[in-house]
Motif scaffolding. Structure first.
Motif, short mmCIF file in Angstrom:
data_model
loop_
_atom_site.label_atom_id
_atom_site.label_comp_id
_atom_site.label_asym_id
_atom_site.label_seq_id
_atom_site.Cartn_x
_atom_site.Cartn_y
_atom_site.Cartn_z
N GLU A 87 -0.62 16.09 -2.33
CA GLU A 87 0.61 14.64 -2.01
C GLU A 87 1.08 13.85 -2.97
O GLU A 87 1.74 13.02 -2.75
CB GLU A 87 -0.17 14.04 -0.71
N GLY A 88 0.10 13.30 -3.96
CA GLY A 88 0.56 12.38 -5.08
C GLY A 88 -0.11 12.82 -6.31
O GLY A 88 -0.64 13.92 -6.54
N HIS A 89 -0.07 11.97 -7.18
CA HIS A 89 -0.79 12.05 -8.53
C HIS A 89 -1.98 10.94 -8.78
O HIS A 89 -2.05 10.01 -8.40
CB HIS A 89 0.28 11.30 -9.39
N ALA A 90 -3.00 11.78 -9.28
CA ALA A 90 -4.14 11.15 -9.62
C ALA A 90 -4.79 11.32 -11.04
O ALA A 90 -4.54 12.48 -11.44
CB ALA A 90 -5.26 11.41 -8.52
N TYR A 140 -8.30 7.90 -2.18
CA TYR A 140 -7.73 8.87 -1.25
C TYR A 140 -6.58 8.33 -0.30
O TYR A 140 -5.50 8.82 -0.04
CB TYR A 140 -8.67 9.30 -0.11
N GLU A 141 -6.86 7.00 0.39
CA GLU A 141 -5.75 6.58 1.43
C GLU A 141 -4.50 6.06 0.51
O GLU A 141 -3.35 6.16 1.16
CB GLU A 141 -6.39 5.38 1.84
N ILE A 142 -4.53 5.77 -0.58
CA ILE A 142 -3.38 5.30 -1.40
C ILE A 142 -2.62 6.57 -1.73
O ILE A 142 -1.20 6.71 -1.57
CB ILE A 142 -3.65 4.55 -2.69
N VAL A 143 -3.05 7.55 -1.93
CA VAL A 143 -2.40 8.97 -2.49
C VAL A 143 -1.97 9.41 -1.02
O VAL A 143 -0.63 9.81 -0.70
CB VAL A 143 -3.47 9.91 -2.76
N ARG A 144 -2.62 9.29 0.28
CA ARG A 144 -2.27 9.67 1.40
C ARG A 144 -0.89 8.92 1.89
O ARG A 144 -0.09 9.39 2.55
CB ARG A 144 -3.19 9.56 2.48
N ARG A 145 -0.84 7.82 1.20
CA ARG A 145 0.41 6.67 1.57
C ARG A 145 1.42 7.05 0.72
O ARG A 145 2.38 6.20 0.51
CB ARG A 145 0.07 5.36 1.67
N GLY A 146 1.46 8.20 0.02
CA GLY A 146 2.41 8.48 -1.09
C GLY A 146 2.44 7.85 -2.51
O GLY A 146 3.33 7.92 -3.34
N GLY A 147 1.23 7.36 -2.95
CA GLY A 147 1.00 6.60 -4.17
C GLY A 147 0.67 7.51 -5.24
O GLY A 147 0.01 8.65 -4.82
N SER A 148 0.28 7.09 -6.47
CA SER A 148 -0.27 7.69 -7.42
C SER A 148 -1.39 6.79 -7.73
O SER A 148 -1.23 5.17 -7.64
CB SER A 148 0.34 7.67 -8.62
N VAL A 149 -2.53 7.06 -8.26
CA VAL A 149 -3.89 6.57 -8.67
C VAL A 149 -4.68 6.80 -9.99
O VAL A 149 -4.53 8.03 -9.97
CB VAL A 149 -4.63 6.43 -7.29
N ILE A 150 -4.94 5.82 -10.56
CA ILE A 150 -5.82 5.89 -11.80
C ILE A 150 -7.48 5.80 -11.03
O ILE A 150 -7.57 4.60 -10.65
CB ILE A 150 -5.73 5.03 -12.72
N SER A 188 1.05 -1.31 -0.13
CA SER A 188 0.15 -0.15 0.14
C SER A 188 0.93 1.19 -0.03
O SER A 188 0.53 2.04 -0.11
CB SER A 188 -1.13 -0.05 1.19
N ARG A 189 2.24 1.09 0.20
CA ARG A 189 2.92 2.39 0.31
C ARG A 189 3.56 2.63 -1.07
O ARG A 189 4.13 1.81 -1.75
CB ARG A 189 4.24 2.20 1.37
N SER A 190 3.51 4.05 -1.18
CA SER A 190 4.11 4.50 -2.69
C SER A 190 3.68 3.65 -3.82
O SER A 190 4.29 3.37 -4.84
CB SER A 190 5.46 4.62 -2.56
N ALA A 191 2.44 3.40 -3.79
CA ALA A 191 1.89 2.48 -4.86
C ALA A 191 1.61 3.08 -6.16
O ALA A 191 1.39 4.16 -6.35
CB ALA A 191 0.65 1.82 -4.29
N ALA A 192 1.59 2.37 -7.34
CA ALA A 192 1.11 2.93 -8.48
C ALA A 192 -0.12 2.06 -8.77
O ALA A 192 -0.12 1.01 -8.99
CB ALA A 192 1.92 2.73 -9.55
#
Ligand SMILES: NC(=O)c1ccc[n+]([C@@H]2O[C@H](COP(=O)([O-])OP(=O)(O)OC[C@H]3O[C@@H](n4cnc5c(N)ncnc54)[C@H](O)[C@@H]3O)[C@@H](O)[C@H]2O)c1
Length: 278
Positions: free
Chosen positions: A62-65, A31-41, A11-15
């Motif tokens: 905080e991250g990319h979406a 939201y939680e994935i971005v909060r953990r430093g990740g990017s999300v589609i 779950s950390r810094s995930a794509a």
């Protein structure tokens, strides 16, 4: 956090790809994935909701979406998503949350067959497509996670929820099989089984008129967790390599009752239903 530790915690810094990210539990996962430093589609059949979700996440800074309009029930659209995902995020996908789902209620024989098909197409085929197109990529990568959103309905067998129950049982079985097949590959699988979580699921649900009041009241009153809490708990469970995630107290009671006393469970459920109908 070291690069090795990050790899051990999917779950950390995930794509990540999250289906049904435009609302409810999917939006909370994104939201939680971005909060953990990740990017999300943020994939959703409702393009506008997907855009809103991605915009809100980008505003967090905080991250990319990225928003993506996609029907999980369409083989072609899911294949295209899997092909395009890496270039959309600029790196290989490491986490997939197969979350999109719809509600269908009614007793067996009354639920129109077209509603059965709709429920199976979104809730089951959507998850099959997500696993089919992404699991081989994750396996080749050698690390990451897949979260399949099932439900306590997958083991609870509540009356008048036949189509929904069937899809969620199948998602549990699919997740168990996938977890076994991916053992030792570095890719972990979790199946989320919540009871009631307040979301927008009833807006488009297909229920008999006589049941919609009960369902709305349950959504308002009978809840032990918010969608944000459920998403957080699930990602923590994935990091612990936990297959079954039953986040709420009522769900855990149901889970144990059914496992340890299946006949008594079925009888009690049937009797309770008969009494309620009388
Ligand atoms: N809310 C609950 O009480 C509850 C309980 C157990 C399990 N679940 C499961 O959680 C998941 C999320 O549901 P929710 O409660 O957040 O509902 P929701 O309606 O708030 O969100 C679902 C999202 O999925 C999207 N969607 C619907 N069909 C789609 C399709 N064909 N392709 C892509 N996106 C699609 C919708 O547009 C919506 O944005 C579902 O699988 C649901 O079965 C919900």
């Amino acid at each position: 956090m070291s690069a090795k530790r990050k790899r051990l915690e999917p779950s950390r810094s995930a794509a990540a790809v999250v289906t049904g990210a435009g609302s409810g539990i999917g939006r909370s996962f994104a939201y939680e994935i971005v909060r953990r430093g990740g990017s999300v589609i943020c994939a959703d059949i409702d393009g506008q909701r997907a855009e809103e979700a991605a915009r809100t996440l980008l505003e967090l800074g905080e991250g990319h979406a990225v928003a993506y309009r996609c029907d999980v029930g369409s083989e072609k659209q899911m294949a295209t998503l899997a092909e395009e995902a890496e270039s959309l995020l600029g790196r290989p996908i490491t986490l997939v949350v197969n979350n999109a789902g719809v509600g269908v209620g009614g007793s067996i024989g009354q639920v129109p067959l077209k509603d059965w098909r709709w429920c199976l197409k979104v809730n089951l085929w959507g998850v099959i497509h997500g696993c089919h197109f992404f699991a081989p990529k994750l396996r080749a990568l050698g690390y990451g996670g897949i979260v399949n959103v099932a439900s306590a309905a997958g083991f609870g067998a509540a009356p008048e929820m036949s189509a929904y129950n069937v899809t969620k049982s199948a998602v549990l079985s699919l997740s168990e099989t996938l977890a076994a097949e991916l053992t030792g590959t570095g890719v972990h699988v979790s199946a989320l089984c919540p009871t009631v979580v307040p979301t927008n699921i009833l807006d488009k649900a297909r229920l008999p008129e006589s049941r919609s009041g009960f369902a709305s009241a349950a959504m308002r009153n009978w809840t032990f967790a918010t969608s944000d809490q459920v998403a957080r708990q699930t990602l923590d469970a994935l990091d612990r390599k936990q297959l079954y995630v039953v986040p709420q107290f009522d769900g855990r009671i149901m889970w144990r009752f059914k496992r340890y006393a299946p006949r008594l469970y079925a009888r009690t459920l049937g009797e309770a239903y008969r009494l309620a109908a009388d």
